[in-house]
Design an enzyme around this catalytic site. Structure first.
Site, PDB file in Angstrom:
ATOM      1  N   CYS A   2       4.513  -2.224  -1.548  1.00 41.34           N
ATOM      2  CA  CYS A   2       4.092  -2.948  -0.401  1.00 41.34           C
ATOM      3  C   CYS A   2       2.923  -4.444  -0.668  1.00 41.34           C
ATOM      4  CB  CYS A   2       2.350  -2.058   0.297  1.00 41.34           C
ATOM      5  SG  CYS A   2       2.478  -2.514   2.530  1.00 41.34           S
ATOM      6  N   GLU A 105       9.512  -3.412   4.579  1.00 36.34           N
ATOM      7  CA  GLU A 105       9.633  -3.366   3.599  1.00 36.34           C
ATOM      8  C   GLU A 105      11.639  -3.867   3.519  1.00 36.34           C
ATOM      9  OE1 GLU A 105       9.851  -3.431  -0.039  1.00 36.34           O
ATOM     10  OE2 GLU A 105       7.620  -2.044   0.539  1.00 36.34           O
TER      11      GLU A 105
END
Length: 223
Positions: A2, A105
C-alpha cells in the site's frame, strides 16, 4: 503493498466517526494522494479516549541509528509481524488506525501500469491497521512514525495486485486500538483480507503517480 491512499472526510465527520475528543491536527486538509514519508492523519487510544494526530508514514524504530530507514518500512506484512523485531514489540503495545476512504494500486497490463482507486461499495471511510513508534535523534528531537499492515489480496484485489492493506471491520476497531490489549494471537486474527463484495475498484488518471499531484480530480474515474 500500500503506497498511496485518500482521506477526504471533513475533520468534524472524521472525529465523529472515531468518537475522538482530542485532535492534535491544527491544519487538517483533505488528502487525495497521501504518500510515504509524508505526515498523515492517524488515530491512537490515549488515556482518555481516541486521539487524532499526525504520524510520518514510514516506520523508524526507536532503536534505529537514523531516520533514513523509514522509506523502506512503509508496509509490514501481517503474516510475518511476529518474526520481525521491528514489528513484534509494536504489535502488542503501539497500534494505530490510519483513516482512509480509498487507496490506490497499480495493475500491470500490456507493459503499462494502470492505477486504480479502491473504495468501499458505500463510499464511506474505513480503517487501515497500522503500527507506530517514536524515535529520537541525538539531540532528543522526537519523530513519531507509522507503517501500514498488508495482507494477501481478496478476490477483487487479486486482479490488480498481490497484496492489499488490512482494512479493519468496524466492530474490530476498538479492539485494535485498546491500550490494555496485548493478546497477540487475538490481534493477529483481525488482520485478514476484507470482504471483496464490500469493495469496488475503478481506473483513475496516471497523474496519481506523481506525489506532487494532490487534488480532487485524482478521484475521477477514467475510461
Amino acid at each position: 503493498m500500500c503506497g498511496r491512499f485518500t482521506i477526504t472526510l471533513p475533520i468534524d465527520e472524521l472525529m465523529l466517526h472515531y468518537l475522538i475528543q482530542e485532535s492534535a491536527i491544527f491544519n487538517y486538509m483533505p488528502r487525495y494522494n497521501a504518500a510515504p514519508m509524508q505526515f498523515i492523519p492517524a488515530i491512537i487510544q490515549g488515556k482518555t479516549g481516541n486521539r487524532l494526530g499526525e504520524l510520518r508514514w514510514g516506520l523508524v524504530p526507536s532503536w534505529a541509528k537514523d531516520d533514513k530507514i523509514g522509506s523502506k518500512m512503509i508496509n509490514a506484512r501481517a503474516e510475518t509481524l511476529t518474526e520481525k523485531p521491528s514489528f513484534a514489540r509494536l504489535l502488542a503495545s503501539r497500534r494505530c488506525i490510519i483513516p482512509a476512504d480509498g487507496f490506490y494500486e497499480w495493475q500491470q497490463r500490456e507493459g503499462v501500469k494502470q492505477p486504480y482507486r479502491i473504495v468501499l461499495q458505500d463510499g464511506g471511510p474505513f480503517s487501515l491497521a497500522g503500527l507506530y513508534d517514536i524515535w529520537a535523534d541525538a539531540d532528543g528531537n522526537k519523530l513519531a512514525t507509522c507503517t501500514i499492515i498488508t495482507t494477501e489480496p481478496n478476490a477483487l484485489m487479486a486482479e490488480i495486485h498481490n497484496r492489499m492493506p488490512v482494512i479493519l471491520h468496524r466492530e474490530d476497531e476498538a479492539e485494535w486500538l485498546a491500550r490494555d490489549h496485548a493478546d497477540v494471537p487475538a490481534l493477529l486474527r483481525l488482520l485478514r483480507p476484507y470482504d471483496a463484495d464490500q469493495m469496488r475498484a475503478y481506473p483513475v488518471s496516471p497523474k496519481v503517480g506523481n506525489v506532487r499531484n494532490d487534488s480532487p480530480e485524482l478521484l475521477e474515474e477514467v475510461k
